[in-house]
Design a protein around this motif. Structure first.
Motif, PDB file in Angstrom:
ATOM      1  N   TYR A 182       0.820  -1.213   0.000  1.00 14.03           N
ATOM      2  CA  TYR A 182       0.000   0.000   0.000  1.00 14.03           C
ATOM      3  C   TYR A 182       0.858   1.270   0.000  1.00 14.03           C
ATOM      4  O   TYR A 182       1.964   1.288   0.554  1.00 14.03           O
ATOM      5  N   ASN A 183       0.333   2.326  -0.619  1.00 10.76           N
ATOM      6  CA  ASN A 183       0.879   3.655  -0.377  1.00 10.76           C
ATOM      7  C   ASN A 183       0.718   3.982   1.107  1.00 10.76           C
ATOM      8  O   ASN A 183      -0.078   3.349   1.813  1.00 10.76           O
ATOM      9  N   GLY A 184       1.439   4.989   1.565  1.00  5.28           N
ATOM     10  CA  GLY A 184       1.382   5.296   2.991  1.00  5.28           C
ATOM     11  C   GLY A 184       1.406   6.780   3.288  1.00  5.28           C
ATOM     12  O   GLY A 184       1.647   7.615   2.403  1.00  5.28           O
ATOM     13  N   VAL A 185       1.169   7.093   4.545  1.00  8.81           N
ATOM     14  CA  VAL A 185       1.156   8.472   5.042  1.00  8.81           C
ATOM     15  C   VAL A 185       2.281   8.621   6.056  1.00  8.81           C
ATOM     16  O   VAL A 185       2.459   7.758   6.932  1.00  8.81           O
ATOM     17  N   ASP A 186       3.019   9.705   5.950  1.00 11.08           N
ATOM     18  CA  ASP A 186       4.095   9.996   6.910  1.00 11.08           C
ATOM     19  C   ASP A 186       3.460  10.503   8.206  1.00 11.08           C
ATOM     20  O   ASP A 186       3.147  11.691   8.332  1.00 11.08           O
ATOM     21  N   LEU A 187       3.262   9.596   9.150  1.00 12.62           N
ATOM     22  CA  LEU A 187       2.560   9.941  10.385  1.00 12.62           C
ATOM     23  C   LEU A 187       3.370  10.902  11.249  1.00 12.62           C
ATOM     24  O   LEU A 187       2.800  11.591  12.097  1.00 12.62           O
ATOM     25  N   SER A 188       4.673  10.975  11.024  1.00 15.39           N
ATOM     26  CA  SER A 188       5.487  11.906  11.812  1.00 15.39           C
ATOM     27  C   SER A 188       5.173  13.361  11.460  1.00 15.39           C
ATOM     28  O   SER A 188       5.479  14.273  12.229  1.00 15.39           O
ATOM     29  N   ARG A 189       4.529  13.589  10.304  1.00 12.63           N
ATOM     30  CA  ARG A 189       4.190  14.947   9.887  1.00 12.63           C
ATOM     31  C   ARG A 189       2.764  15.336  10.255  1.00 12.63           C
ATOM     32  O   ARG A 189       2.331  16.457   9.987  1.00 12.63           O
ATOM     33  N   VAL A 190       2.010  14.408  10.831  1.00 12.61           N
ATOM     34  CA  VAL A 190       0.624  14.688  11.201  1.00 12.61           C
ATOM     35  C   VAL A 190       0.600  15.304  12.595  1.00 12.61           C
ATOM     36  O   VAL A 190       1.096  14.711  13.551  1.00 12.61           O
ATOM     37  N   SER A 191       0.024  16.480  12.694  1.00 10.88           N
ATOM     38  CA  SER A 191      -0.050  17.164  13.983  1.00 10.88           C
ATOM     39  C   SER A 191      -1.497  17.528  14.284  1.00 10.88           C
ATOM     40  O   SER A 191      -2.365  17.464  13.418  1.00 10.88           O
ATOM     41  N   ALA A 192      -1.732  17.890  15.522  1.00 15.81           N
ATOM     42  CA  ALA A 192      -3.071  18.341  15.933  1.00 15.81           C
ATOM     43  C   ALA A 192      -2.967  19.787  16.388  1.00 15.81           C
ATOM     44  O   ALA A 192      -3.179  20.111  17.557  1.00 15.81           O
ATOM     45  N   ASP A 193      -2.639  20.662  15.448  1.00 14.90           N
ATOM     46  CA  ASP A 193      -2.383  22.069  15.758  1.00 14.90           C
ATOM     47  C   ASP A 193      -3.585  22.911  15.342  1.00 14.90           C
ATOM     48  O   ASP A 193      -3.763  23.195  14.153  1.00 14.90           O
ATOM     49  N   PRO A 194      -4.427  23.326  16.281  1.00 15.32           N
ATOM     50  CA  PRO A 194      -5.609  24.116  15.924  1.00 15.32           C
ATOM     51  C   PRO A 194      -5.260  25.461  15.299  1.00 15.32           C
ATOM     52  O   PRO A 194      -6.073  26.045  14.564  1.00 15.32           O
TER      53      PRO A 194
END
Length: 388
Positions: A182-194
């Motif tokens: 599968y293709n993937g997502v770089d989870l290290s770049r996912v943030s929860a910044d409002p």
């Protein structure tokens, strides 16, 4: 470090050819960075070939000690000039592995590579199919040509089970040469910044009281842009507190903008154009939900996985590999191709139920962490290369 029998002083190298222009930090660029990062951890060099030089932002994003850049401006053509240019790049690096992305399956690149230094040649099938594509065996002449042209190919990587089914059904190569990763997502770049969500609203003058429904895609008919606009019209009939946002660009953008004006969407539609870094610029942070109304058979659904990684529920068409990404009723909703009534109903349902949105968003994050984690999926590819 795996030396693979090369003489002392040679740094083993993977050349990755991408038939795209590196003008934004998207799925291809994050894949290239993660691949290079993991190759570097194993003592390998990563040479990245694009259609053009990376923009300054992309170059900075890809700035790793083991990365070098090359331009193969005509890689999608596969003609004699392209093969000659690729042979020159192979000779420069004495590359051990060549991996082809976003180029035609029927080229002689694999022969050019093997005549040089490559011990292995990989091809990844990123291609979506036309709407209503039927998986079937290719004609005899095409099967014979494909087996001759691609005889040196080590493996074909398919980015979904749907893509694997299409390729193996065509019988263009022995089944043993195909692998699904599968293709993937770089989870290290996912943030929860409002704050990113706030800045996105401010940048595009979206009123605070309006919910945001977003689609990230090329602005072309195959991506169901007309269905997105009609769905917006149907939703706005019942709830005016909604902003529809199209992130991306394409040759049909101006015509669709005129269509939106004629439909009376007014200031409830936002066209952002190309966004250099959707993660860093708050595209997914600001969205209350994300759509992907493709009409053709998407081979995967990269933007869907990215939205899910950000905890957003997704409403998308039941085409191609999309049902492998969305668990209908759990991480989002699947609807029929061009079924704008169902699209608008599902959007209104989600906008009216924040608890449901939160539950689906959390399930989506879990799904991405399990199935679409870029680091894990690139590690599968590294293993397929035979690099330890």
């Amino acid at each position: 470090m795996t030396n693979n029998g090369k003489h002392p002083g040679h740094t083993p190298t993977v050349i990755s050819v991408f038939g795209v222009k590196p003008v934004r930090i998207g799925g291809t660029e994050t894949f290239a960075r993660e691949l290079s990062l993991q190759l570097g951890e194993r003592g390998w060099q990563s040479a990245l070939c694009f259609l053009s030089e990376p923009t300054a932002e992309v170059r900075q994003f890809l700035d790793l000690p083991n990365i070098s850049f090359e331009v193969l401006a005509n890689s999608t053509d596969g003609n004699q000039t392209a093969r000659k240019d690729l042979a020159g790049i192979m000779r420069k690096y004495r590359a051990d592995i060549l991996h082809l992305h976003y180029v035609s399956f029927l080229t002689f690149y694999s022969w050019a590579a093997r005549f040089r230094s490559a011990r292995q040649v990989f091809f990844t099938d990123h291609h979506s199919r036309p709407a209503g594509h039927i998986q079937s065996r290719a004609p005899l002449w095409k099967r014979a040509a494909a087996r001759l042209i691609n005889q040196p190919l080590t493996k074909v990587v398919c980015v979904s089970n749907y893509g694997y089914g299409c390729m193996t059904a065509a019988d263009l190569l022995p089944r043993s040469r195909f692998q699904m990763i599968y293709n993937g997502v770089d989870l290290s770049r996912v943030s929860a910044d409002p704050l990113l969500a706030t800045k996105f609203r401010e940048r595009y003058s979206i009123p605070a009281e309006r919910a945001i429904v977003t689609q990230v895609s090329w602005i072309i008919p195959e991506k169901g842009i007309s269905d997105f606009l009609e769905t917006a019209r149907l939703v706005l009939r019942q709830d005016r507190r909604v902003q529809f946002v199209l992130v991306g660009d394409g040759i049909d953008r101006e015509q669709y903008a005129r269509d939106a004006a004629e439909m009376g969407l007014g200031d409830h539609i936002t066209w952002t154009g190309m966004v250099d870094d959707p993660f860093g610029e708050g595209v997914f942070h600001a969205a209350d939900l994300v759509c992907q109304f493709s009409r053709w058979e998407e081979v995967f659904g990269w933007m869907i996985a990215e939205a899910m990684a950000h905890g957003k529920p997704v409403v998308a068409t039941r085409v191609g590999g999309i049902p492998e990404v969305i668990d209908d009723g759990v991480t989002g909703y699947l609807v029929g191709r061009a079924d704008t009534a169902a699209m608008s109903d599902r959007i209104l349902q989600l906008l009216g139920d924040p608890v449901l949105r939160g539950r689906m968003g959390a399930s989506g994050r879990d799904t991405v962490a399990t199935k679409f984690d870029l680091r894990k999926n690139v590690a599968q590819l590294i293993e397929s290369y035979g690099i330890s």
